[in-house]
Design an enzyme around this catalytic site. Structure first.
Site, PDB file in Angstrom:
ATOM      1  N   ASP A 120       0.848  -1.184   0.000  1.00  0.00           N
ATOM      2  CA  ASP A 120       0.000   0.000   0.000  1.00  0.00           C
ATOM      3  C   ASP A 120       0.889   1.241   0.000  1.00  0.00           C
ATOM      4  O   ASP A 120       2.003   1.214   0.525  1.00  0.00           O
ATOM      5  CB  ASP A 120      -0.948   0.015   1.215  1.00  0.00           C
ATOM      6  CG  ASP A 120      -2.216   0.807   0.946  1.00  0.00           C
ATOM      7  OD1 ASP A 120      -3.278   0.190   0.748  1.00  0.00           O
ATOM      8  OD2 ASP A 120      -2.125   2.071   0.886  1.00  0.00           O
ATOM      9  N   THR A 148     -10.079   2.452  -8.716  1.00  0.00           N
ATOM     10  CA  THR A 148     -10.197   2.798 -10.133  1.00  0.00           C
ATOM     11  C   THR A 148     -11.391   3.761 -10.227  1.00  0.00           C
ATOM     12  O   THR A 148     -12.481   3.367 -10.637  1.00  0.00           O
ATOM     13  CB  THR A 148     -10.442   1.537 -10.988  1.00  0.00           C
ATOM     14  OG1 THR A 148     -11.467   0.745 -10.358  1.00  0.00           O
ATOM     15  CG2 THR A 148      -9.198   0.704 -11.120  1.00  0.00           C
ATOM     16  N   THR A 180     -12.364  -3.159 -10.307  1.00  0.00           N
ATOM     17  CA  THR A 180     -13.207  -2.996 -11.492  1.00  0.00           C
ATOM     18  C   THR A 180     -12.497  -2.128 -12.530  1.00  0.00           C
ATOM     19  O   THR A 180     -11.942  -1.083 -12.201  1.00  0.00           O
ATOM     20  CB  THR A 180     -14.531  -2.337 -11.084  1.00  0.00           C
ATOM     21  OG1 THR A 180     -15.033  -3.018  -9.948  1.00  0.00           O
ATOM     22  CG2 THR A 180     -15.543  -2.399 -12.205  1.00  0.00           C
ATOM     23  N   LYS A 221     -18.840  -7.810 -14.088  1.00  0.00           N
ATOM     24  CA  LYS A 221     -18.835  -6.921 -12.918  1.00  0.00           C
ATOM     25  C   LYS A 221     -19.596  -5.620 -13.220  1.00  0.00           C
ATOM     26  O   LYS A 221     -20.369  -5.122 -12.400  1.00  0.00           O
ATOM     27  CB  LYS A 221     -17.387  -6.611 -12.526  1.00  0.00           C
ATOM     28  CG  LYS A 221     -17.233  -5.613 -11.408  1.00  0.00           C
ATOM     29  CD  LYS A 221     -17.727  -6.152 -10.079  1.00  0.00           C
ATOM     30  CE  LYS A 221     -17.803  -5.048  -9.046  1.00  0.00           C
ATOM     31  NZ  LYS A 221     -18.418  -5.488  -7.794  1.00  0.00           N
ATOM     32  N   GLY A 265     -24.936   6.274  -4.124  1.00  0.00           N
ATOM     33  CA  GLY A 265     -23.559   6.706  -3.884  1.00  0.00           C
ATOM     34  C   GLY A 265     -22.588   5.555  -3.889  1.00  0.00           C
ATOM     35  O   GLY A 265     -22.901   4.440  -4.315  1.00  0.00           O
ATOM     36  N   CYS A 316     -18.944   2.446  -6.689  1.00  0.00           N
ATOM     37  CA  CYS A 316     -19.241   1.384  -7.662  1.00  0.00           C
ATOM     38  C   CYS A 316     -20.404   1.784  -8.568  1.00  0.00           C
ATOM     39  O   CYS A 316     -20.207   2.236  -9.684  1.00  0.00           O
ATOM     40  CB  CYS A 316     -19.566   0.075  -6.936  1.00  0.00           C
ATOM     41  SG  CYS A 316     -18.187  -0.587  -5.991  1.00  0.00           S
ATOM     42  N   TYR A 369     -22.459   6.957   2.221  1.00  0.00           N
ATOM     43  CA  TYR A 369     -23.466   6.575   1.218  1.00  0.00           C
ATOM     44  C   TYR A 369     -24.241   5.328   1.626  1.00  0.00           C
ATOM     45  O   TYR A 369     -25.300   5.055   1.073  1.00  0.00           O
ATOM     46  CB  TYR A 369     -22.793   6.350  -0.155  1.00  0.00           C
ATOM     47  CG  TYR A 369     -22.234   4.966  -0.349  1.00  0.00           C
ATOM     48  CD1 TYR A 369     -22.930   3.984  -1.054  1.00  0.00           C
ATOM     49  CD2 TYR A 369     -21.005   4.623   0.200  1.00  0.00           C
ATOM     50  CE1 TYR A 369     -22.423   2.711  -1.212  1.00  0.00           C
ATOM     51  CE2 TYR A 369     -20.495   3.348   0.052  1.00  0.00           C
ATOM     52  CZ  TYR A 369     -21.207   2.402  -0.651  1.00  0.00           C
ATOM     53  OH  TYR A 369     -20.698   1.134  -0.798  1.00  0.00           O
ATOM     54  N   ARG A 381     -17.522   8.538  -0.927  1.00  0.00           N
ATOM     55  CA  ARG A 381     -17.397   8.863  -2.349  1.00  0.00           C
ATOM     56  C   ARG A 381     -18.775   8.815  -3.021  1.00  0.00           C
ATOM     57  O   ARG A 381     -19.547   7.882  -2.826  1.00  0.00           O
ATOM     58  CB  ARG A 381     -16.426   7.905  -3.044  1.00  0.00           C
ATOM     59  CG  ARG A 381     -14.978   8.299  -2.809  1.00  0.00           C
ATOM     60  CD  ARG A 381     -14.005   7.286  -3.349  1.00  0.00           C
ATOM     61  NE  ARG A 381     -13.883   6.153  -2.470  1.00  0.00           N
ATOM     62  CZ  ARG A 381     -12.930   5.221  -2.564  1.00  0.00           C
ATOM     63  NH1 ARG A 381     -12.038   5.311  -3.521  1.00  0.00           N
ATOM     64  NH2 ARG A 381     -12.874   4.218  -1.724  1.00  0.00           N
TER      65      ARG A 381
HETATM   66  N1  NAD Z   1     -15.561  -1.368  -1.512  1.00  0.00           N
HETATM   67  C1  NAD Z   1     -16.370  -2.160  -2.191  1.00  0.00           C
HETATM   68  O1  NAD Z   1     -17.478  -2.436  -1.735  1.00  0.00           O
HETATM   69  C2  NAD Z   1     -15.934  -2.798  -3.514  1.00  0.00           C
HETATM   70  C3  NAD Z   1     -16.729  -3.794  -4.029  1.00  0.00           C
HETATM   71  C4  NAD Z   1     -16.389  -4.388  -5.207  1.00  0.00           C
HETATM   72  C5  NAD Z   1     -15.250  -3.980  -5.893  1.00  0.00           C
HETATM   73  N2  NAD Z   1     -14.457  -3.002  -5.398  1.00  0.00           N
HETATM   74  C6  NAD Z   1     -13.252  -2.641  -6.175  1.00  0.00           C
HETATM   75  O2  NAD Z   1     -12.132  -2.657  -5.329  1.00  0.00           O
HETATM   76  C7  NAD Z   1     -11.382  -1.446  -5.492  1.00  0.00           C
HETATM   77  C8  NAD Z   1     -10.754  -1.102  -4.190  1.00  0.00           C
HETATM   78  O3  NAD Z   1     -11.830  -0.852  -3.263  1.00  0.00           O
HETATM   79  P1  NAD Z   1     -11.591  -0.558  -1.741  1.00  0.00           P
HETATM   80  O4  NAD Z   1     -12.938  -0.398  -1.153  1.00  0.00           O
HETATM   81  O5  NAD Z   1     -10.658  -1.559  -1.153  1.00  0.00           O
HETATM   82  O6  NAD Z   1     -10.858   0.863  -1.819  1.00  0.00           O
HETATM   83  P2  NAD Z   1     -10.205   1.688  -0.636  1.00  0.00           P
HETATM   84  O7  NAD Z   1     -10.209   3.106  -1.076  1.00  0.00           O
HETATM   85  O8  NAD Z   1     -10.807   1.314   0.676  1.00  0.00           O
HETATM   86  O9  NAD Z   1      -8.691   1.169  -0.604  1.00  0.00           O
HETATM   87  C9  NAD Z   1      -7.799   1.322  -1.645  1.00  0.00           C
HETATM   88  C10 NAD Z   1      -6.385   1.126  -1.081  1.00  0.00           C
HETATM   89  O10 NAD Z   1      -5.470   1.149  -2.177  1.00  0.00           O
HETATM   90  C11 NAD Z   1      -4.351   1.910  -1.784  1.00  0.00           C
HETATM   91  N3  NAD Z   1      -3.648   2.385  -2.965  1.00  0.00           N
HETATM   92  C12 NAD Z   1      -3.957   3.428  -3.763  1.00  0.00           C
HETATM   93  N4  NAD Z   1      -3.069   3.518  -4.770  1.00  0.00           N
HETATM   94  C13 NAD Z   1      -2.189   2.501  -4.592  1.00  0.00           C
HETATM   95  C14 NAD Z   1      -1.047   2.057  -5.307  1.00  0.00           C
HETATM   96  N5  NAD Z   1      -0.627   2.685  -6.406  1.00  0.00           N
HETATM   97  N6  NAD Z   1      -0.379   0.979  -4.842  1.00  0.00           N
HETATM   98  C15 NAD Z   1      -0.783   0.330  -3.727  1.00  0.00           C
HETATM   99  N7  NAD Z   1      -1.866   0.712  -3.009  1.00  0.00           N
HETATM  100  C16 NAD Z   1      -2.543   1.772  -3.453  1.00  0.00           C
HETATM  101  C17 NAD Z   1      -4.924   3.010  -0.905  1.00  0.00           C
HETATM  102  O11 NAD Z   1      -3.936   3.605  -0.083  1.00  0.00           O
HETATM  103  C18 NAD Z   1      -5.989   2.238  -0.117  1.00  0.00           C
HETATM  104  O12 NAD Z   1      -5.465   1.694   1.081  1.00  0.00           O
HETATM  105  C19 NAD Z   1     -12.437  -0.416  -5.958  1.00  0.00           C
HETATM  106  O13 NAD Z   1     -11.884   0.616  -6.681  1.00  0.00           O
HETATM  107  C20 NAD Z   1     -13.345  -1.273  -6.808  1.00  0.00           C
HETATM  108  O14 NAD Z   1     -12.816  -1.335  -8.102  1.00  0.00           O
HETATM  109  C21 NAD Z   1     -14.771  -2.410  -4.197  1.00  0.00           C
END
Ligand code: NAD
Length: 453
Positions: free
Chosen positions: A56, A113, A148, A235, A286, A289, A349, A357
């Site tokens: 991270d 993303t 995603t 997805k 919100g 996703c 949200y 977000r």
């Molecule tokens: N949260 C959900 O409910 C959910 C559900 C399905 C899919 N997703 C997918 O999962 C992705 C991540 O979601 P999340 O909820 O874990 O996000 P989040 O914002 O909670 O965590 C993202 C993490 O990635 C780290 N990060 C950012 N840039 C980085 C890099 N270059 N190298 C290493 N680490 C880096 C950040 O510091 C953070 O700790 C989403 O963008 C989405 O595509 C999320």
């Protein structure tokens, strides 16, 4: 362990040997992104493989994980699993993505993303991770994309990017899209059993390796798609289905006053027929996703997609509709919203998730302020500075009843709101975005439901 390091893509070992290597710690895994979804995924991979490094960019996240602690709140079982895996040496964290990539055989990407302001998928974090992976990529490695991405990303971006920058040839490494189909608050359960796991590789060998890995991660079925782009579409289709469906519910909710019925009651009854599954109306859609994924598709498709864009417009209009409803309900009881003191309940949200977000609370607060209301906001999941960044005055839940309120808008019904002493207020006007309030002794208008006595 290094001399036993076992590649998976086009591996010499027979499949049973590969499975054993995976289970016995000979397949080092790097998980890039240790957020709300990445940390649970890394912890599950650690339990299965015994050798995970989580990467991270956030020092605090890395320090917390290495201390065996969990920075993700309200995720049942996760603090215990992280502590256990760190303790047994199966999970560690680092900010050094290149070193992690050099040791890993399986590279799992789960970074944000997001959508940019001009409604284009923003793949900057994703590409930063690809850079690190390319530096450390070896023959036999497998790259698994969980976050995603727009359709075509694995085939048209990931493969050429890695091949060009790594020096490893196309037939020596695998790439598969294996979407995270998880919700906050039940991540471990979702990752390990709730739904079938979708896997789609850029070639048959990539699909085979992804399928082998996820048959160890989940107790549920693994569904192999014909290719990575189809898996990417799966997805997005899940997301746009919900966005369009919620837009339908919201449009019906907006018709409630003309129809003079409880639209929620009608939806519930309509849904008793198995071909009908209308979602619930609310103050908006919100999170990072559902509101973003339609643009992941439209940005990659030349055909017009008016249904997806109209659904977005309908859902984006709901915060304004909700705030305007409070204005109208105040007027109906002889009060002016201008100069009124209004509390917004719930800025995240979703209930129980510290995620803001694309939250509809932002639009509700903006609109109430445009109407001249003085806006307070309560959110037990968020720090005051986060709440204040939306333009509302943060108020602790325990202090809410000390404020002389004219109105309340429930945007996101956190369970903590069940304890509000509504009787402490005089003659409130309430707009309930989610229809979760019971009898509270005040004038309540439910979005879709209409006025409650
Ligand atoms: N949260 C959900 O409910 C959910 C559900 C399905 C899919 N997703 C997918 O999962 C992705 C991540 O979601 P999340 O909820 O874990 O996000 P989040 O914002 O909670 O965590 C993202 C993490 O990635 C780290 N990060 C950012 N840039 C980085 C890099 N270059 N190298 C290493 N680490 C880096 C950040 O510091 C953070 O700790 C989403 O963008 C989405 O595509 C999320």
């Amino acid at each position: 362990m290094t001399e036993l390091r076992s590649g998976l893509y086009n591996a010499k070992l027979p499949p049973a040997g590969q499975r054993n290597a995976l289970r016995e710690g000979h397949v080092p895994v790097a998980v890039y992104g240790l957020g709300k979804m990445g940390l649970p995924l890394a912890a599950v991979y650690a339990r299965v493989t015994g050798d995970v490094v989580g990467v991270d960019i956030n020092d605090d996240v890395v320090r917390t994980v290495n201390d065996g602690e969990c920075h993700v709140a309200k995720e049942p079982g996760l603090p215990e699993l992280v502590a256990e895996q760190v303790e047994r040496g199966a999970l560690r964290a680092t900010t050094d993505s290149v070193a992690a990539a050099e040791t890993a055989v399986v590279h799992v990407i789960i970074v944000p993303t997001p959508l940019s302001d001009d409604r284009e998928p923003d793949l900057a974090a994703f590409e930063a991770v690809l850079d690190s992976i390319a530096t450390g990529l070896s023959a036999g490695d497998m790259v698994v994309v969980e976050c995603t991405v727009p359709p075509g990303t694995s085939r048209e971006l990931v493969v050429p990017y890695l091949e060009a920058k790594s020096g490893v040839t196309r037939d020596e490494f695998g790439v598969a899209f294996c979407p995270e189909r998880t919700s906050s608050g039940r991540a471990l359960q979702d990752i390990t059993e709730s739904y079938p796991k979708i896997v789609g590789g850029v070639d048959a060998e990539s699909t085979r390796v992804a399928s082998l890995i996820y048959s160890e991660i989940t107790a549920n079925e693994v569904i192999e798609m014909s290719d990575a782009t189809t898996a990417e579409a799966v997805k997005l289709f899940e997301g746009v289905y919900r966005d369009v469906n919620i837009a339908l519910a919201n449009e019906l909710a907006r018709a409630r006053d003309d129809l003079g019925i409880d639209v929620r009651e009608a939806i519930d009854a309509a849904n008793t027929q198995p071909y009908c599954n209308i979602h619930a109306p609310g103050a908006g859609v919100g999170g990072h996703c559902i509101p973003w994924y339609p643009y992941f598709i439209t940005s990659r498709v030349s055909a017009e997609m008016p249904l997806l864009l109209t659904a977005r417009d309908v859902n984006d209009s709901m915060p304004t509709f909700t705030a305007d409803k409070l204005r109208d309900e105040l007027a109906r009881t002889g009060r002016d919203i201008e100069g009124a003191t209004v509390a917004v309940l719930g800025v995240t949200y979703r209930p129980g998730v510290a995620e803001t977000r694309a939250t509809p609370a932002a639009g509700v607060i903006d609109r109430l302020r445009e109407h001249g209301a003085s806006v307070l906001a309560v959110d037990p999941m968020l720090d005051d500075d986060v709440v204040a960044s939306f333009g509302a005055t943060p108020v602790a839940l325990a202090d809410l009843t000390s404020h002389a309120l004219d109105g309340v808008v429930v945007v996101t019904p956190h369970e903590e709101f069940d304890d509000i002493e509504w009787a402490a207020f005089d003659d409130l006007v309430v707009v309930d975005g989610r229809g979760t309030l019971g009898e509270i002794g005040h004038s309540v208008y439910v979005i879709g439901g209409g006025p409650r006595p």
